[in-house]
Design a protein around this motif. Sequence first.
Motif, PDB file in Angstrom:
ATOM      1  N   GLU A 167       0.820  -1.216   0.000  1.00 20.81           N
ATOM      2  CA  GLU A 167       0.000   0.000   0.000  1.00 20.81           C
ATOM      3  C   GLU A 167       0.851   1.261   0.000  1.00 20.81           C
ATOM      4  OE1 GLU A 167      -2.588  -0.317   3.324  1.00 20.81           O
ATOM      5  OE2 GLU A 167      -3.922  -1.792   2.367  1.00 20.81           O
ATOM      6  N   GLU A 168       2.098   1.134   0.420  1.00 26.00           N
ATOM      7  CA  GLU A 168       2.991   2.292   0.481  1.00 26.00           C
ATOM      8  C   GLU A 168       3.672   2.574  -0.853  1.00 26.00           C
ATOM      9  OE1 GLU A 168       5.735   1.355   3.565  1.00 26.00           O
ATOM     10  OE2 GLU A 168       4.206   1.299   5.142  1.00 26.00           O
ATOM     11  N   SER A 169       3.308   1.818  -1.907  1.00 31.48           N
ATOM     12  CA  SER A 169       3.976   1.933  -3.211  1.00 31.48           C
ATOM     13  C   SER A 169       5.491   1.925  -3.016  1.00 31.48           C
ATOM     14  CB  SER A 169       3.533   3.215  -3.929  1.00 31.48           C
ATOM     15  OG  SER A 169       2.146   3.195  -4.164  1.00 31.48           O
ATOM     16  N   PRO A 170       6.003   0.833  -2.476  1.00 33.42           N
ATOM     17  CA  PRO A 170       7.399   0.809  -2.028  1.00 33.42           C
ATOM     18  C   PRO A 170       8.421   0.795  -3.157  1.00 33.42           C
ATOM     19  CG  PRO A 170       6.474  -1.384  -1.947  1.00 33.42           C
ATOM     20  CD  PRO A 170       5.341  -0.468  -2.317  1.00 33.42           C
ATOM     21  N   ASP A 171       9.592   1.343  -2.856  1.00 31.68           N
ATOM     22  CA  ASP A 171      10.752   1.130  -3.712  1.00 31.68           C
ATOM     23  C   ASP A 171      11.174  -0.325  -3.550  1.00 31.68           C
ATOM     24  OD1 ASP A 171      10.888   3.754  -4.592  1.00 31.68           O
ATOM     25  OD2 ASP A 171      12.157   4.377  -2.908  1.00 31.68           O
ATOM     26  N   PRO A 172      11.926  -0.868  -4.508  1.00 35.87           N
ATOM     27  CA  PRO A 172      12.364  -2.264  -4.377  1.00 35.87           C
ATOM     28  C   PRO A 172      13.029  -2.577  -3.041  1.00 35.87           C
ATOM     29  CG  PRO A 172      12.771  -1.515  -6.604  1.00 35.87           C
ATOM     30  CD  PRO A 172      12.285  -0.310  -5.837  1.00 35.87           C
ATOM     31  N   LYS A 173      13.830  -1.656  -2.520  1.00 32.21           N
ATOM     32  CA  LYS A 173      14.525  -1.933  -1.259  1.00 32.21           C
ATOM     33  C   LYS A 173      13.555  -2.101  -0.091  1.00 32.21           C
ATOM     34  CE  LYS A 173      15.408   2.984  -0.311  1.00 32.21           C
ATOM     35  NZ  LYS A 173      14.448   3.106   0.799  1.00 32.21           N
ATOM     36  N   ASP A 174      12.383  -1.486  -0.190  1.00 35.86           N
ATOM     37  CA  ASP A 174      11.414  -1.570   0.896  1.00 35.86           C
ATOM     38  C   ASP A 174      10.677  -2.906   0.924  1.00 35.86           C
ATOM     39  OD1 ASP A 174      11.967   1.072   1.724  1.00 35.86           O
ATOM     40  OD2 ASP A 174      10.673   1.848   0.132  1.00 35.86           O
ATOM     41  N   LEU A 175      10.820  -3.695  -0.132  1.00 43.78           N
ATOM     42  CA  LEU A 175      10.177  -5.009  -0.166  1.00 43.78           C
ATOM     43  C   LEU A 175      10.880  -6.014   0.737  1.00 43.78           C
ATOM     44  CD1 LEU A 175       9.344  -5.380  -3.971  1.00 43.78           C
ATOM     45  CD2 LEU A 175       7.762  -4.900  -2.092  1.00 43.78           C
ATOM     46  N   HIS A 176      11.994  -5.609   1.300  1.00 43.08           N
ATOM     47  CA  HIS A 176      12.711  -6.506   2.211  1.00 43.08           C
ATOM     48  C   HIS A 176      11.825  -6.912   3.385  1.00 43.08           C
ATOM     49  CE1 HIS A 176      16.078  -8.461   4.086  1.00 43.08           C
ATOM     50  NE2 HIS A 176      16.056  -7.662   5.129  1.00 43.08           N
ATOM     51  N   ARG A 177      10.959  -6.012   3.830  1.00 43.10           N
ATOM     52  CA  ARG A 177      10.050  -6.343   4.940  1.00 43.10           C
ATOM     53  C   ARG A 177       9.095  -7.462   4.545  1.00 43.10           C
ATOM     54  NH1 ARG A 177       6.883  -1.339   6.194  1.00 43.10           N
ATOM     55  NH2 ARG A 177       7.513  -0.670   4.113  1.00 43.10           N
ATOM     56  N   ALA A 178       8.609  -7.415   3.317  1.00 47.66           N
ATOM     57  CA  ALA A 178       7.722  -8.481   2.836  1.00 47.66           C
ATOM     58  C   ALA A 178       8.482  -9.796   2.729  1.00 47.66           C
ATOM     59  CB  ALA A 178       7.132  -8.097   1.482  1.00 47.66           C
ATOM     60  N   ARG A 179       9.738  -9.710   2.328  1.00 44.48           N
ATOM     61  CA  ARG A 179      10.570 -10.916   2.215  1.00 44.48           C
ATOM     62  C   ARG A 179      10.764 -11.569   3.579  1.00 44.48           C
ATOM     63  NH1 ARG A 179      16.433 -11.070   2.168  1.00 44.48           N
ATOM     64  NH2 ARG A 179      17.195 -13.051   1.309  1.00 44.48           N
ATOM     65  N   LEU A 180      11.060 -10.779   4.592  1.00 49.82           N
ATOM     66  CA  LEU A 180      11.247 -11.330   5.932  1.00 49.82           C
ATOM     67  C   LEU A 180       9.955 -11.945   6.457  1.00 49.82           C
ATOM     68  CD1 LEU A 180      13.475  -8.594   7.627  1.00 49.82           C
ATOM     69  CD2 LEU A 180      14.189 -10.790   6.659  1.00 49.82           C
ATOM     70  N   ALA A 181       8.832 -11.283   6.209  1.00 47.53           N
ATOM     71  CA  ALA A 181       7.545 -11.816   6.651  1.00 47.53           C
ATOM     72  C   ALA A 181       7.247 -13.146   5.961  1.00 47.53           C
ATOM     73  CB  ALA A 181       6.431 -10.809   6.361  1.00 47.53           C
ATOM     74  N   THR A 182       7.599 -13.240   4.682  1.00 46.13           N
ATOM     75  CA  THR A 182       7.369 -14.474   3.927  1.00 46.13           C
ATOM     76  C   THR A 182       8.199 -15.615   4.495  1.00 46.13           C
ATOM     77  OG1 THR A 182       6.908 -13.188   1.922  1.00 46.13           O
ATOM     78  CG2 THR A 182       7.449 -15.513   1.632  1.00 46.13           C
ATOM     79  N   LYS A 183       9.445 -15.336   4.815  1.00 42.29           N
ATOM     80  CA  LYS A 183      10.305 -16.371   5.398  1.00 42.29           C
ATOM     81  C   LYS A 183       9.759 -16.844   6.737  1.00 42.29           C
ATOM     82  CE  LYS A 183      14.745 -15.054   3.350  1.00 42.29           C
ATOM     83  NZ  LYS A 183      16.112 -14.572   3.640  1.00 42.29           N
ATOM     84  N   ARG A 184       9.373 -15.897   7.581  1.00 45.47           N
ATOM     85  CA  ARG A 184       8.861 -16.280   8.898  1.00 45.47           C
ATOM     86  C   ARG A 184       7.622 -17.166   8.767  1.00 45.47           C
ATOM     87  NH1 ARG A 184      10.260 -10.834  10.253  1.00 45.47           N
ATOM     88  NH2 ARG A 184       8.126 -10.165   9.791  1.00 45.47           N
ATOM     89  N   PHE A 185       6.726 -16.792   7.872  1.00 39.53           N
ATOM     90  CA  PHE A 185       5.497 -17.558   7.682  1.00 39.53           C
ATOM     91  C   PHE A 185       5.809 -18.950   7.141  1.00 39.53           C
ATOM     92  CE2 PHE A 185       1.296 -17.878   5.160  1.00 39.53           C
ATOM     93  CZ  PHE A 185       0.672 -18.522   6.215  1.00 39.53           C
ATOM     94  N   ARG A 186       6.641 -19.009   6.125  1.00 41.67           N
ATOM     95  CA  ARG A 186       6.968 -20.304   5.516  1.00 41.67           C
ATOM     96  C   ARG A 186       7.637 -21.243   6.515  1.00 41.67           C
ATOM     97  NH1 ARG A 186      11.678 -21.415   0.985  1.00 41.67           N
ATOM     98  NH2 ARG A 186      11.754 -23.676   1.316  1.00 41.67           N
ATOM     99  N   TYR A 187       8.641 -20.746   7.226  1.00 41.90           N
ATOM    100  CA  TYR A 187       9.382 -21.632   8.126  1.00 41.90           C
ATOM    101  C   TYR A 187       8.549 -22.035   9.338  1.00 41.90           C
ATOM    102  CZ  TYR A 187      13.402 -20.468   5.231  1.00 41.90           C
ATOM    103  OH  TYR A 187      14.258 -20.308   4.167  1.00 41.90           O
ATOM    104  N   THR A 188       7.581 -21.214   9.719  1.00 40.80           N
ATOM    105  CA  THR A 188       6.665 -21.620  10.785  1.00 40.80           C
ATOM    106  C   THR A 188       5.749 -22.734  10.296  1.00 40.80           C
ATOM    107  OG1 THR A 188       6.699 -19.397  11.749  1.00 40.80           O
ATOM    108  CG2 THR A 188       4.899 -20.851  12.406  1.00 40.80           C
ATOM    109  N   LEU A 189       5.218 -22.586   9.099  1.00 43.96           N
ATOM    110  CA  LEU A 189       4.367 -23.638   8.533  1.00 43.96           C
ATOM    111  C   LEU A 189       5.113 -24.966   8.449  1.00 43.96           C
ATOM    112  CD1 LEU A 189       2.596 -21.791   5.572  1.00 43.96           C
ATOM    113  CD2 LEU A 189       1.573 -22.465   7.743  1.00 43.96           C
TER     114      LEU A 189
END
Length: 283
Positions: A167-189
């Motif tokens: 929603e923040e129309s992020p720059d590519p570097k700001d997608l790092h937060r989404a990447r970390l969230a994805t890792k946490r979710f995947r490894y928890t599953l």
Amino acid sequence: MRKYVQQQTAALLQRLATQVNRAAGTGSPDAIHDLRVAIRRLSRGLRVFAPFYRDDSWKSIRRELRRVMQMAGTVRDRDIAVGCLAKAGVEKGAAIVTRLRAERRRANREFLDEIRGWKELGIARQWLRRLEVPLEQDDPSTPLANARHTLPALAGEYYAQVRAVLEESPDPKDLHRARLATKRFRYTLELFRSCYGRGLETRIAALRKVQQLLGDVNDSVATWTLLSKVMEKSLERKRVREFLKRRAKQGAAAFRKEWEENFDAPGRERWWKSYLKNMAKSA
């Protein structure tokens, strides 16, 4: 549930030991990558299962994992940077490539010294003894109930986190937060794999695709962060910068497309939550 935590902790540590032994050989790019994945999985497991351990030993273990992860990351960053330079058309014998390879060798020696020390100490066995899970006769909780209770909510949190980033129309570097969230979710599953059937594998594969797209973006961003500090100003530096900037932008667009058209398509969050709540089986 406590017996399950005990079993999962032992499995995570065994996987770590296997990758430590492999990486202690030459520190090849593939071995370092696989060790980093094993470290991430163990670190996530320690965080998720923390309430079940006898004491807070898991915290110091996570700090040690983080330290070695950083050492491995220093090596891997050079591998990624050299690969990106090749894709940008930089000659193998260029000064910047020579410099990065020399830095890689130095960092790899330090990493190997550390990881070989882990191997000699049998660090996984030591940590298993420290990560004691008291087994109580009256333990009403089960992996099944735990998964049904926590994972649907975790899925909702994950969707909310990534949507907030986008929603923040992020720059590519700001997608790092989404990447970390994805890792946490995947490894928890993955910690609760045995509680579900093949449907979970389908969902993990979808997460893996998102993670890969975000990883490609991060590689370009991180490589330029590194190169911007060591490349002298020149036309080649400018060309590499534009190449990485374009590559990161294209990767970000590919991620957004995958997210909006597939992962976050109408009804998809409900598809996740319903499965995680209703399709868990005895483990």
